[in-house]
Design a protein around this motif. Structure first.
Motif, PDB file in Angstrom:
ATOM      1  N   ILE A 121     -15.522 -12.631  -3.220  1.00  0.00           N
ATOM      2  CA  ILE A 121     -15.778 -11.472  -3.514  1.00  0.00           C
ATOM      3  C   ILE A 121     -15.762 -11.062  -4.746  1.00  0.00           C
ATOM      4  O   ILE A 121     -16.689 -10.308  -5.375  1.00  0.00           O
ATOM      5  N   ILE A 122     -14.803 -11.652  -5.672  1.00  0.00           N
ATOM      6  CA  ILE A 122     -14.610 -11.392  -6.956  1.00  0.00           C
ATOM      7  C   ILE A 122     -15.278 -12.366  -7.868  1.00  0.00           C
ATOM      8  O   ILE A 122     -14.645 -13.336  -7.833  1.00  0.00           O
ATOM      9  N   PRO A 123     -16.154 -12.089  -8.690  1.00  0.00           N
ATOM     10  CA  PRO A 123     -16.746 -13.140  -9.638  1.00  0.00           C
ATOM     11  C   PRO A 123     -15.703 -13.410 -10.926  1.00  0.00           C
ATOM     12  O   PRO A 123     -14.784 -12.519 -11.062  1.00  0.00           O
ATOM     13  N   PRO A 124     -15.626 -14.569 -11.452  1.00  0.00           N
ATOM     14  CA  PRO A 124     -14.917 -14.888 -12.238  1.00  0.00           C
ATOM     15  C   PRO A 124     -14.726 -13.866 -13.569  1.00  0.00           C
ATOM     16  O   PRO A 124     -13.683 -13.664 -14.114  1.00  0.00           O
ATOM     17  N   ASN A 125     -15.902 -13.095 -13.748  1.00  0.00           N
ATOM     18  CA  ASN A 125     -16.003 -12.191 -14.881  1.00  0.00           C
ATOM     19  C   ASN A 125     -15.763 -10.712 -14.228  1.00  0.00           C
ATOM     20  O   ASN A 125     -16.321  -9.634 -14.693  1.00  0.00           O
ATOM     21  N   TYR A 126     -14.777 -10.795 -13.329  1.00  0.00           N
ATOM     22  CA  TYR A 126     -14.846  -9.200 -12.511  1.00  0.00           C
ATOM     23  C   TYR A 126     -14.362  -8.269 -13.356  1.00  0.00           C
ATOM     24  O   TYR A 126     -13.382  -8.346 -14.368  1.00  0.00           O
ATOM     25  N   THR A 127     -14.807  -7.036 -13.106  1.00  0.00           N
ATOM     26  CA  THR A 127     -14.419  -5.823 -13.544  1.00  0.00           C
ATOM     27  C   THR A 127     -14.275  -4.777 -12.520  1.00  0.00           C
ATOM     28  O   THR A 127     -14.889  -5.133 -11.581  1.00  0.00           O
ATOM     29  N   GLU A 128     -13.340  -3.887 -12.577  1.00  0.00           N
ATOM     30  CA  GLU A 128     -12.558  -3.013 -11.396  1.00  0.00           C
ATOM     31  C   GLU A 128     -13.750  -2.487 -10.873  1.00  0.00           C
ATOM     32  O   GLU A 128     -14.576  -1.943 -11.285  1.00  0.00           O
ATOM     33  N   ASN A 129     -13.752  -2.616  -9.502  1.00  0.00           N
ATOM     34  CA  ASN A 129     -14.718  -1.876  -8.629  1.00  0.00           C
ATOM     35  C   ASN A 129     -14.229  -1.406  -7.553  1.00  0.00           C
ATOM     36  O   ASN A 129     -13.675  -2.331  -6.772  1.00  0.00           O
ATOM     37  N   ILE A 133     -12.372  -3.855  -4.080  1.00  0.00           N
ATOM     38  CA  ILE A 133     -10.731  -3.448  -3.618  1.00  0.00           C
ATOM     39  C   ILE A 133     -10.895  -3.216  -2.188  1.00  0.00           C
ATOM     40  O   ILE A 133     -10.048  -3.814  -1.369  1.00  0.00           O
ATOM     41  N   MET A 134     -11.619  -2.568  -1.572  1.00  0.00           N
ATOM     42  CA  MET A 134     -11.589  -2.163  -0.247  1.00  0.00           C
ATOM     43  C   MET A 134     -11.911  -3.395   0.428  1.00  0.00           C
ATOM     44  O   MET A 134     -11.341  -3.579   1.637  1.00  0.00           O
ATOM     45  N   LYS A 135     -13.006  -4.393  -0.035  1.00  0.00           N
ATOM     46  CA  LYS A 135     -13.308  -5.397   0.913  1.00  0.00           C
ATOM     47  C   LYS A 135     -11.978  -6.460   0.953  1.00  0.00           C
ATOM     48  O   LYS A 135     -11.666  -7.105   1.911  1.00  0.00           O
ATOM     49  N   ILE A 136     -11.299  -6.580  -0.256  1.00  0.00           N
ATOM     50  CA  ILE A 136     -10.043  -7.370  -0.361  1.00  0.00           C
ATOM     51  C   ILE A 136      -8.857  -6.976   0.770  1.00  0.00           C
ATOM     52  O   ILE A 136      -8.329  -7.580   1.496  1.00  0.00           O
ATOM     53  N   HIS A 137      -8.800  -5.479   0.587  1.00  0.00           N
ATOM     54  CA  HIS A 137      -7.754  -4.817   1.536  1.00  0.00           C
ATOM     55  C   HIS A 137      -8.308  -5.202   2.917  1.00  0.00           C
ATOM     56  O   HIS A 137      -7.200  -5.682   4.023  1.00  0.00           O
ATOM     57  N   GLU A 138      -9.531  -5.265   3.501  1.00  0.00           N
ATOM     58  CA  GLU A 138     -10.063  -5.764   5.063  1.00  0.00           C
ATOM     59  C   GLU A 138      -9.586  -7.223   5.319  1.00  0.00           C
ATOM     60  O   GLU A 138      -9.297  -7.503   6.101  1.00  0.00           O
ATOM     61  N   ILE A 139      -9.800  -7.938   4.092  1.00  0.00           N
ATOM     62  CA  ILE A 139      -9.622  -9.430   4.458  1.00  0.00           C
ATOM     63  C   ILE A 139      -7.926  -9.571   4.592  1.00  0.00           C
ATOM     64  O   ILE A 139      -7.609 -10.371   5.286  1.00  0.00           O
ATOM     65  N   LEU A 140      -7.223  -8.985   3.543  1.00  0.00           N
ATOM     66  CA  LEU A 140      -5.649  -9.201   3.468  1.00  0.00           C
ATOM     67  C   LEU A 140      -5.127  -8.608   5.049  1.00  0.00           C
ATOM     68  O   LEU A 140      -4.289  -9.057   5.566  1.00  0.00           O
ATOM     69  N   TRP A 141      -5.650  -7.135   5.338  1.00  0.00           N
ATOM     70  CA  TRP A 141      -4.878  -6.603   6.374  1.00  0.00           C
ATOM     71  C   TRP A 141      -5.684  -6.663   7.830  1.00  0.00           C
ATOM     72  O   TRP A 141      -5.025  -6.118   8.677  1.00  0.00           O
ATOM     73  N   GLY A 142      -6.821  -6.701   7.646  1.00  0.00           N
ATOM     74  CA  GLY A 142      -7.592  -6.768   8.949  1.00  0.00           C
ATOM     75  C   GLY A 142      -8.152  -5.451   9.279  1.00  0.00           C
ATOM     76  O   GLY A 142      -8.866  -5.279  10.557  1.00  0.00           O
ATOM     77  N   THR A 143      -7.861  -4.390   8.601  1.00  0.00           N
ATOM     78  CA  THR A 143      -8.184  -3.110   8.694  1.00  0.00           C
ATOM     79  C   THR A 143      -8.998  -2.401   7.620  1.00  0.00           C
ATOM     80  O   THR A 143      -8.868  -2.930   6.346  1.00  0.00           O
ATOM     81  N   PRO A 144      -9.760  -1.445   7.934  1.00  0.00           N
ATOM     82  CA  PRO A 144     -10.633  -0.868   6.648  1.00  0.00           C
ATOM     83  C   PRO A 144      -9.508  -0.195   5.484  1.00  0.00           C
ATOM     84  O   PRO A 144      -8.515   0.467   6.292  1.00  0.00           O
ATOM     85  N   HIS A 145      -9.828  -0.092   4.449  1.00  0.00           N
ATOM     86  CA  HIS A 145      -8.914   0.690   3.552  1.00  0.00           C
ATOM     87  C   HIS A 145      -8.949   2.105   3.818  1.00  0.00           C
ATOM     88  O   HIS A 145      -9.880   2.556   4.185  1.00  0.00           O
ATOM     89  N   PRO A 146      -7.771   2.684   3.661  1.00  0.00           N
ATOM     90  CA  PRO A 146      -7.753   4.184   4.007  1.00  0.00           C
ATOM     91  C   PRO A 146      -8.432   5.187   3.480  1.00  0.00           C
ATOM     92  O   PRO A 146      -9.033   5.878   3.936  1.00  0.00           O
ATOM     93  N   ASP A 147      -8.950   4.637   2.189  1.00  0.00           N
ATOM     94  CA  ASP A 147      -9.877   5.540   1.363  1.00  0.00           C
ATOM     95  C   ASP A 147     -11.195   5.442   1.779  1.00  0.00           C
ATOM     96  O   ASP A 147     -12.018   6.250   1.732  1.00  0.00           O
ATOM     97  N   LYS A 148     -11.616   4.264   2.314  1.00  0.00           N
ATOM     98  CA  LYS A 148     -12.779   3.983   3.017  1.00  0.00           C
ATOM     99  C   LYS A 148     -13.169   5.179   4.237  1.00  0.00           C
ATOM    100  O   LYS A 148     -14.105   5.552   4.391  1.00  0.00           O
ATOM    101  N   GLU A 149     -12.144   5.258   4.946  1.00  0.00           N
ATOM    102  CA  GLU A 149     -12.189   6.119   6.002  1.00  0.00           C
ATOM    103  C   GLU A 149     -12.333   7.509   5.636  1.00  0.00           C
ATOM    104  O   GLU A 149     -13.070   8.320   6.443  1.00  0.00           O
ATOM    105  N   ASN A 150     -11.838   8.148   4.584  1.00  0.00           N
ATOM    106  CA  ASN A 150     -12.120   9.287   4.001  1.00  0.00           C
ATOM    107  C   ASN A 150     -13.455   9.866   3.310  1.00  0.00           C
ATOM    108  O   ASN A 150     -13.520  10.606   2.983  1.00  0.00           O
ATOM    109  N   GLN A 151     -14.282   8.534   2.979  1.00  0.00           N
ATOM    110  CA  GLN A 151     -15.428   8.697   2.437  1.00  0.00           C
ATOM    111  C   GLN A 151     -16.750   9.285   3.371  1.00  0.00           C
ATOM    112  O   GLN A 151     -16.648   9.043   4.713  1.00  0.00           O
TER     113      GLN A 151
END
Length: 151
Positions: A121-129, A133-151
């Motif tokens: 997901i994150i390229p070597p030259n990553y800049t904050e996006n 972060i929401m994709k990483i949250h989903e991989i780690l916790w298996g649920t959508p990021h809380p902010d994603k639900e509010n969008q």
């Protein structure tokens, strides 16, 4: 083997890391091919016997405190294969020790899979996006990021 031999072939680690409230006591003598402390004692040598004269130092340290059955081993819990600190050693059956190794390997493999998924997901030259972060949250916790639900 004696307490004098142990004292002459160990040193206390003073790097500030502790396990169970104590720093490691490192064996400075010889080690076997797997990195476990061993000691040659001619008084227990038997001609023709396999590994005769070699003493498993970790087992010897634990045996000073309690009896070890033939199917039991002394396992270092702090992660330092040369540590002989009694509070860092645990008596386990061979089956328990094998299970502990297998669980540790499974955890290491799972961690490697997570790292690879994040690298995808994150390229070597990553800049904050925020999307990444929401994709990483989903991989780690298996649920959508809380902010994603509010969008």
């Amino acid at each position: 083997m004696s307490a004098d031999v142990l004292a002459a072939n160990t040193r206390r680690v003073r790097d500030g890391r502790e396990f169970r409230g104590k720093t490691c006591l490192i064996w400075t003598g010889s080690a076997d091919s797997k990195g476990a402390p061993r000691y040659w004692d001619s008084s227990v040598y038997e001609e023709g016997a396999r590994n005769s004269g070699h003493i498993n130092v970790r087992r010897w340290v634990v045996a000073q405190v309690c009896d070890l059955a033939d199917d039991e081993v002394a396992v270092v819990m702090c992660g330092n294969s040369l540590c002989l600190e009694r509070d860092h050693l645990q008596r386990l059956t061979k089956a328990q020790a094998a299970n502990r190794r297998n669980v540790k390997r499974r955890k290491e493999y799972a961690a490697e899979e997570i790292v690879e998924a994040i690298r995808a997901i994150i390229p070597p030259n990553y800049t904050e996006n925020a999307g990444d972060i929401m994709k990483i949250h989903e991989i780690l916790w298996g649920t959508p990021h809380p902010d994603k639900e509010n969008q």
